[in-house]
Design an enzyme around this catalytic site. Structure first.
Site, PDB file in Angstrom:
ATOM      1  N   TYR A  42       0.825  -1.219   0.000  1.00 34.08           N
ATOM      2  CA  TYR A  42       0.000   0.000   0.000  1.00 34.08           C
ATOM      3  C   TYR A  42       0.861   1.272   0.000  1.00 34.08           C
ATOM      4  O   TYR A  42       0.421   2.309   0.485  1.00 34.08           O
ATOM      5  CB  TYR A  42      -0.954  -0.012   1.196  1.00 34.08           C
ATOM      6  CG  TYR A  42      -2.240  -0.803   0.940  1.00 34.08           C
ATOM      7  CD1 TYR A  42      -3.143  -0.411  -0.046  1.00 34.08           C
ATOM      8  CD2 TYR A  42      -2.560  -1.922   1.706  1.00 34.08           C
ATOM      9  CE1 TYR A  42      -4.321  -1.113  -0.270  1.00 34.08           C
ATOM     10  CE2 TYR A  42      -3.745  -2.632   1.486  1.00 34.08           C
ATOM     11  CZ  TYR A  42      -4.616  -2.214   0.490  1.00 34.08           C
ATOM     12  OH  TYR A  42      -5.791  -2.900   0.269  1.00 34.08           O
ATOM     13  N   PHE A  75      -4.989   7.484   7.011  1.00 35.32           N
ATOM     14  CA  PHE A  75      -5.456   6.143   7.382  1.00 35.32           C
ATOM     15  C   PHE A  75      -4.402   5.055   7.167  1.00 35.32           C
ATOM     16  O   PHE A  75      -4.688   3.875   7.357  1.00 35.32           O
ATOM     17  CB  PHE A  75      -6.736   5.788   6.602  1.00 35.32           C
ATOM     18  CG  PHE A  75      -6.603   5.844   5.093  1.00 35.32           C
ATOM     19  CD1 PHE A  75      -6.040   4.784   4.386  1.00 35.32           C
ATOM     20  CD2 PHE A  75      -7.050   6.950   4.378  1.00 35.32           C
ATOM     21  CE1 PHE A  75      -5.916   4.822   3.004  1.00 35.32           C
ATOM     22  CE2 PHE A  75      -6.930   7.003   2.986  1.00 35.32           C
ATOM     23  CZ  PHE A  75      -6.362   5.931   2.300  1.00 35.32           C
ATOM     24  N   ARG A 131     -13.764  -4.472 -10.050  1.00 36.33           N
ATOM     25  CA  ARG A 131     -14.101  -3.287  -9.250  1.00 36.33           C
ATOM     26  C   ARG A 131     -15.616  -3.039  -9.249  1.00 36.33           C
ATOM     27  O   ARG A 131     -16.167  -2.551  -8.259  1.00 36.33           O
ATOM     28  CB  ARG A 131     -13.299  -2.066  -9.722  1.00 36.33           C
ATOM     29  CG  ARG A 131     -11.815  -2.219  -9.351  1.00 36.33           C
ATOM     30  CD  ARG A 131     -11.005  -0.975  -9.587  1.00 36.33           C
ATOM     31  NE  ARG A 131     -11.287   0.086  -8.634  1.00 36.33           N
ATOM     32  CZ  ARG A 131     -10.658   0.248  -7.472  1.00 36.33           C
ATOM     33  NH1 ARG A 131      -9.750  -0.596  -7.061  1.00 36.33           N
ATOM     34  NH2 ARG A 131     -10.966   1.262  -6.695  1.00 36.33           N
ATOM     35  N   THR A 139     -15.328   2.064  -2.432  1.00 33.41           N
ATOM     36  CA  THR A 139     -14.424   1.919  -1.279  1.00 33.41           C
ATOM     37  C   THR A 139     -15.185   2.085   0.030  1.00 33.41           C
ATOM     38  O   THR A 139     -15.001   1.299   0.970  1.00 33.41           O
ATOM     39  CB  THR A 139     -13.312   2.994  -1.356  1.00 33.41           C
ATOM     40  OG1 THR A 139     -12.713   2.955  -2.649  1.00 33.41           O
ATOM     41  CG2 THR A 139     -12.259   2.768  -0.284  1.00 33.41           C
ATOM     42  N   ARG A 146     -18.698  -5.304  -1.265  1.00 30.88           N
ATOM     43  CA  ARG A 146     -18.525  -4.405  -0.121  1.00 30.88           C
ATOM     44  C   ARG A 146     -19.857  -4.063   0.541  1.00 30.88           C
ATOM     45  O   ARG A 146     -19.923  -3.921   1.755  1.00 30.88           O
ATOM     46  CB  ARG A 146     -17.754  -3.150  -0.554  1.00 30.88           C
ATOM     47  CG  ARG A 146     -16.258  -3.451  -0.709  1.00 30.88           C
ATOM     48  CD  ARG A 146     -15.524  -2.339  -1.379  1.00 30.88           C
ATOM     49  NE  ARG A 146     -14.074  -2.488  -1.251  1.00 30.88           N
ATOM     50  CZ  ARG A 146     -13.207  -1.778  -1.950  1.00 30.88           C
ATOM     51  NH1 ARG A 146     -13.617  -0.880  -2.826  1.00 30.88           N
ATOM     52  NH2 ARG A 146     -11.916  -1.963  -1.790  1.00 30.88           N
ATOM     53  N   ASN A 201     -13.071  -3.159   4.529  1.00 26.57           N
ATOM     54  CA  ASN A 201     -14.067  -3.194   3.451  1.00 26.57           C
ATOM     55  C   ASN A 201     -13.999  -4.459   2.583  1.00 26.57           C
ATOM     56  O   ASN A 201     -14.359  -4.447   1.416  1.00 26.57           O
ATOM     57  CB  ASN A 201     -13.987  -1.909   2.620  1.00 26.57           C
ATOM     58  CG  ASN A 201     -12.641  -1.727   1.962  1.00 26.57           C
ATOM     59  OD1 ASN A 201     -11.759  -2.566   2.104  1.00 26.57           O
ATOM     60  ND2 ASN A 201     -12.474  -0.634   1.243  1.00 26.57           N
ATOM     61  N   HIS A 243      -9.914  -6.121  -1.815  1.00 27.94           N
ATOM     62  CA  HIS A 243      -9.075  -5.219  -2.603  1.00 27.94           C
ATOM     63  C   HIS A 243      -9.176  -5.651  -4.056  1.00 27.94           C
ATOM     64  O   HIS A 243      -9.270  -6.847  -4.340  1.00 27.94           O
ATOM     65  CB  HIS A 243      -7.605  -5.326  -2.161  1.00 27.94           C
ATOM     66  CG  HIS A 243      -6.646  -4.781  -3.180  1.00 27.94           C
ATOM     67  ND1 HIS A 243      -6.372  -3.443  -3.289  1.00 27.94           N
ATOM     68  CD2 HIS A 243      -5.954  -5.390  -4.177  1.00 27.94           C
ATOM     69  CE1 HIS A 243      -5.530  -3.260  -4.297  1.00 27.94           C
ATOM     70  NE2 HIS A 243      -5.262  -4.428  -4.851  1.00 27.94           N
ATOM     71  N   GLU A 269       0.945  -6.040  -8.849  1.00 24.74           N
ATOM     72  CA  GLU A 269       0.373  -6.707  -7.665  1.00 24.74           C
ATOM     73  C   GLU A 269       0.384  -8.230  -7.820  1.00 24.74           C
ATOM     74  O   GLU A 269       0.594  -8.952  -6.847  1.00 24.74           O
ATOM     75  CB  GLU A 269      -1.053  -6.202  -7.428  1.00 24.74           C
ATOM     76  CG  GLU A 269      -1.078  -4.753  -6.956  1.00 24.74           C
ATOM     77  CD  GLU A 269      -2.483  -4.186  -6.793  1.00 24.74           C
ATOM     78  OE1 GLU A 269      -2.596  -3.005  -6.458  1.00 24.74           O
ATOM     79  OE2 GLU A 269      -3.471  -4.934  -7.006  1.00 24.74           O
TER      80      GLU A 269
HETATM   81  P1  ATP Z   1      -8.267  -1.187  -2.497  1.00 22.15           P
HETATM   82  O1  ATP Z   1      -6.993  -0.512  -2.974  1.00 22.15           O
HETATM   83  O2  ATP Z   1      -8.119  -1.865  -1.148  1.00 22.15           O
HETATM   84  O3  ATP Z   1      -8.873  -2.067  -3.549  1.00 22.15           O
HETATM   85  P2  ATP Z   1      -9.743   1.139  -3.197  1.00 22.15           P
HETATM   86  O4  ATP Z   1      -8.898   1.155  -4.423  1.00 22.15           O
HETATM   87  O5  ATP Z   1     -11.233   1.127  -3.350  1.00 22.15           O
HETATM   88  O6  ATP Z   1      -9.371  -0.070  -2.262  1.00 22.15           O
HETATM   89  P3  ATP Z   1      -7.967   3.069  -2.047  1.00 22.15           P
HETATM   90  O7  ATP Z   1      -8.187   4.532  -2.162  1.00 22.15           O
HETATM   91  O8  ATP Z   1      -6.897   2.422  -2.881  1.00 22.15           O
HETATM   92  O9  ATP Z   1      -9.369   2.349  -2.262  1.00 22.15           O
HETATM   93  O10 ATP Z   1      -7.682   2.771  -0.499  1.00 22.15           O
HETATM   94  C1  ATP Z   1      -7.061   1.574  -0.094  1.00 22.15           C
HETATM   95  C2  ATP Z   1      -7.733   1.055   1.148  1.00 22.15           C
HETATM   96  O11 ATP Z   1      -7.486   1.932   2.236  1.00 22.15           O
HETATM   97  C3  ATP Z   1      -9.275   0.988   1.082  1.00 22.15           C
HETATM   98  O12 ATP Z   1      -9.746  -0.185   0.470  1.00 22.15           O
HETATM   99  C4  ATP Z   1      -9.632   1.018   2.548  1.00 22.15           C
HETATM  100  O13 ATP Z   1      -9.394  -0.275   3.149  1.00 22.15           O
HETATM  101  C5  ATP Z   1      -8.615   1.990   3.098  1.00 22.15           C
HETATM  102  N1  ATP Z   1      -9.124   3.360   3.094  1.00 22.15           N
HETATM  103  C6  ATP Z   1      -9.253   4.175   2.026  1.00 22.15           C
HETATM  104  N2  ATP Z   1      -9.747   5.378   2.365  1.00 22.15           N
HETATM  105  C7  ATP Z   1      -9.928   5.332   3.705  1.00 22.15           C
HETATM  106  C8  ATP Z   1     -10.402   6.261   4.672  1.00 22.15           C
HETATM  107  N3  ATP Z   1     -10.796   7.496   4.313  1.00 22.15           N
HETATM  108  N4  ATP Z   1     -10.473   5.866   5.962  1.00 22.15           N
HETATM  109  C9  ATP Z   1     -10.072   4.643   6.327  1.00 22.15           C
HETATM  110  N5  ATP Z   1      -9.594   3.701   5.466  1.00 22.15           N
HETATM  111  C10 ATP Z   1      -9.527   4.038   4.174  1.00 22.15           C
HETATM  112 MG    MG Z   2      -6.776   1.006  -4.397  1.00 21.22          MG
END
Ligand code: ATP
Ligand code: MG
Length: 135
Positions: free
Chosen positions: A51, A59, A87, A93, A104, A114, A117, A128
């Site tokens: 990440y 976060f 997706r 998200t 989700r 959530n 991923h 990845e």
């Molecule tokens: P992922 O990358 O896990 O598939 P995503 O692409 O929908 O999710 P990202 O913006 O990449 O979302 O964020 C990665 C992960 O970080 C999210 O899936 C969630 O678990 C966490 N996350 C994102 N935004 C927040 C937030 N505002 N508060 C808490 N946790 C968050």
């Molecule tokens: Mg993401």
């Protein structure tokens, strides 16, 4: 038909809540095919590396703590437009904004926890997949 790949992770809350089977059913009922899958666990440095794009986000520490809190299942999904299709199946998200019936909307416990991923582009899918599998 062009077949693309994407990486899915069933996150620790969904594994703890025994939703692996339910989530795999969503994939099997979709146009995607499971090409590889394994149950594994991330340590702190692996979760931070996975990440790394979020290192400056407020976060980040919570996310790394959560992703290392228990086993995860990682899957390579294959099919036309695999990144976009996965997706779409996942939903937004923020589970409060996830469309009804999405993974989700059904299995997220919070914004961080959530459930799944999914890679967000073909480029990230490629890196990845290499992160978790020897290919
Ligand atoms: P992922 O990358 O896990 O598939 P995503 O692409 O929908 O999710 P990202 O913006 O990449 O979302 O964020 C990665 C992960 O970080 C999210 O899936 C969630 O678990 C966490 N996350 C994102 N935004 C927040 C937030 N505002 N508060 C808490 N946790 C968050
Ligand atoms: Mg993401």
């Amino acid at each position: 038909m062009d077949k693309d790949l994407t990486l899915s992770i069933i996150k620790p809350n969904a594994v703890r809540n025994k939703k692996i089977g339910k989530i795999i059913s969503v994939f099997e009922e979709s146009s995607l095919t499971i090409k590889k899958a394994k149950l594994t666990r991330l340590n702190k440095s692996q979760a931070e590396a996975f990440y790394k794009e979020h290192v400056d986000k407020p976060f980040f520490d919570e996310l790394v703590g959560f992703m290392t809190s228990g086993p995860i299942m990682v899957l390579i999904l294959e099919g036309a437009n695999a990144v976009e299709e996965n997706r779409r199946l996942m939903g937004a998200t923020n589970p409060a904004e996830a469309e009804q019936g999405t993974i989700r909307s059904l299995y997220a416990d919070s914004m961080t926890e959530n459930a799944v991923h999914g890679s967000d582009s073909q480029k990230s899918a490629h890196s990845e997949i290499a992160f978790f599998f020897d290919e």
